[in-house]
Enzyme design. Sequence first.
Site, PDB file in Angstrom:
ATOM      1  N   TYR A 142       0.822  -1.211   0.000  1.00 15.97           N
ATOM      2  CA  TYR A 142       0.000   0.000   0.000  1.00 15.97           C
ATOM      3  C   TYR A 142       0.858   1.265   0.000  1.00 15.97           C
ATOM      4  CZ  TYR A 142      -3.944  -3.061   1.123  1.00 15.97           C
ATOM      5  OH  TYR A 142      -4.895  -4.039   1.091  1.00 15.97           O
ATOM      6  N   LYS A 193       3.759 -15.299   1.428  1.00 18.44           N
ATOM      7  CA  LYS A 193       3.797 -16.227   0.292  1.00 18.44           C
ATOM      8  C   LYS A 193       5.237 -16.298  -0.212  1.00 18.44           C
ATOM      9  CE  LYS A 193       0.628 -16.897  -2.744  1.00 18.44           C
ATOM     10  NZ  LYS A 193       0.156 -18.294  -2.610  1.00 18.44           N
ATOM     11  N   ASP A 226      -2.630 -17.916   1.354  1.00 14.30           N
ATOM     12  CA  ASP A 226      -3.850 -18.477   0.747  1.00 14.30           C
ATOM     13  C   ASP A 226      -4.346 -19.676   1.558  1.00 14.30           C
ATOM     14  OD1 ASP A 226      -1.476 -19.692  -0.069  1.00 14.30           O
ATOM     15  OD2 ASP A 226      -2.263 -20.345  -2.009  1.00 14.30           O
ATOM     16  N   ASP A 250      -5.085  -7.255   5.675  1.00  9.61           N
ATOM     17  CA  ASP A 250      -6.305  -6.537   5.340  1.00  9.61           C
ATOM     18  C   ASP A 250      -7.418  -7.537   5.019  1.00  9.61           C
ATOM     19  OD1 ASP A 250      -7.954  -4.451   4.750  1.00  9.61           O
ATOM     20  OD2 ASP A 250      -6.911  -3.798   2.945  1.00  9.61           O
ATOM     21  N   ASP A 254     -10.712  -9.268   7.713  1.00  6.60           N
ATOM     22  CA  ASP A 254     -12.130  -9.205   7.353  1.00  6.60           C
ATOM     23  C   ASP A 254     -12.771 -10.588   7.356  1.00  6.60           C
ATOM     24  OD1 ASP A 254     -12.013  -6.498   7.154  1.00  6.60           O
ATOM     25  OD2 ASP A 254     -12.968  -6.380   5.180  1.00  6.60           O
TER      26      ASP A 254
END
Length: 369
Positions: A142, A193, A226, A250, A254
């Site tokens: 970001y 990852k 993942d 992020d 959620d």
Amino acid sequence: MSTYKLFLLPGDGIGPEVMAEVEKIAAFFTQQGVAHFEIERGLVGGAAYDAHGQAISEADMRRAAAADAILLAAVGGPKWDGVPYDVRPEAGLLRLRKDFNLFANLRPAICYPALADASSLKRELVDGLDLMIVRELTGGVYFGAPKEIVDLGKGQKRAVDTQVYETYEIERIGRIAFELARKRRNKVTSSEKHNVMKSGVLWRDTIIDLHKREFPDVELDHMLADALGMQLVRKPKQFDVIVTDNLFGDMLTDVAAMLTGSLGMLPSASLGEVDQKTGRRKALYEPVHGSAPDIAGKGLANPIAMIGSFGMALRYSFGLSDLADRVEAAIAAVLAKGYRTADIKGGAPQSVSTGEMGEAILAELKAAV
Ligand code: NAD
């Protein structure tokens, strides 16, 4: 008795309503003589814009800097949709995060047994769930440069975001995760990852080194981001503390939020470096939800996320784990007794107001003395 300086920023919409319930609890603890909270109040977001044309004033930034912990409720709402970009309500929150370098975002996902049926997962998967996601908040994709869209001509463009992490950024977030795990069930799962990303390779190696050097007593495992997303909905109770970068964090926070039911239940903390003078970390505590303009002023807001955020301040800024435990036990008790605000009502026959929920939690605290 120690004195703790709390700076309250109720903000907009339902913010003042839910913050009022925290004030009652802090006043009760002070009156009871278990801890002395010195409270100051300020303005942030639309409320600050209306008062001074800024999303937070310099005077309130100074008060925030002097506080032991900052509690913020929520900012924003349609009333301020047209205000200039740099003074929009969110700018106040972003300024606090940036100026105090709040690089670690802590989001617990706790599923109270009484609410297990509100989860999108089966009761047995989430009943008693208690995990903590530690997300890196000031680095990664970001913020990395270059970040641009380049015109290549002939109708083609190239968009670039840069995922970048340095060793110190990974070490300091890792340290927070390991320290938290020591106060919980002593297990950290680090997620990246490394199979496809260089930043993932550095992340994993750095966490392994840090663990060996400073936290060999904590159990550590690694999971690709993942796979972790999949495991969070398959078997969430296997986790204690999860530490991950800004982007994966992020998304994963959620996902974890939905495990527990309503937005009105979710507290959070954002932590910075340890202040050399006080020995405390700079810290901002806030519910995950926004200002909920659709229900503002109606007494419908659930104050539990805000009260839970105060509970996190007690635990992580003030080291008052006993009081934090009492707050969490009081929340669990009122839920078990069937108190429900509208957002968590489910099939319950009736719901209580913001004030009634706050009073019920306070009554539990009083009864437990
Ligand atoms: P929101 O979280 O305010 O509301 C989403 C839905 O959840 C609404 O239906 C709302 O009524 C409900 N809800 C939220 N908190 C609740 C609570 N405590 N009790 C009961 N119900 C609750 O998100 P939104 O509607 O997307 O945004 C509204 C405003 O809040 C916008 O201006 C947005 O920018 C701002 N916002 C601020 C923050 C923050 O201050 N950190 C976070 C998210 C959104």
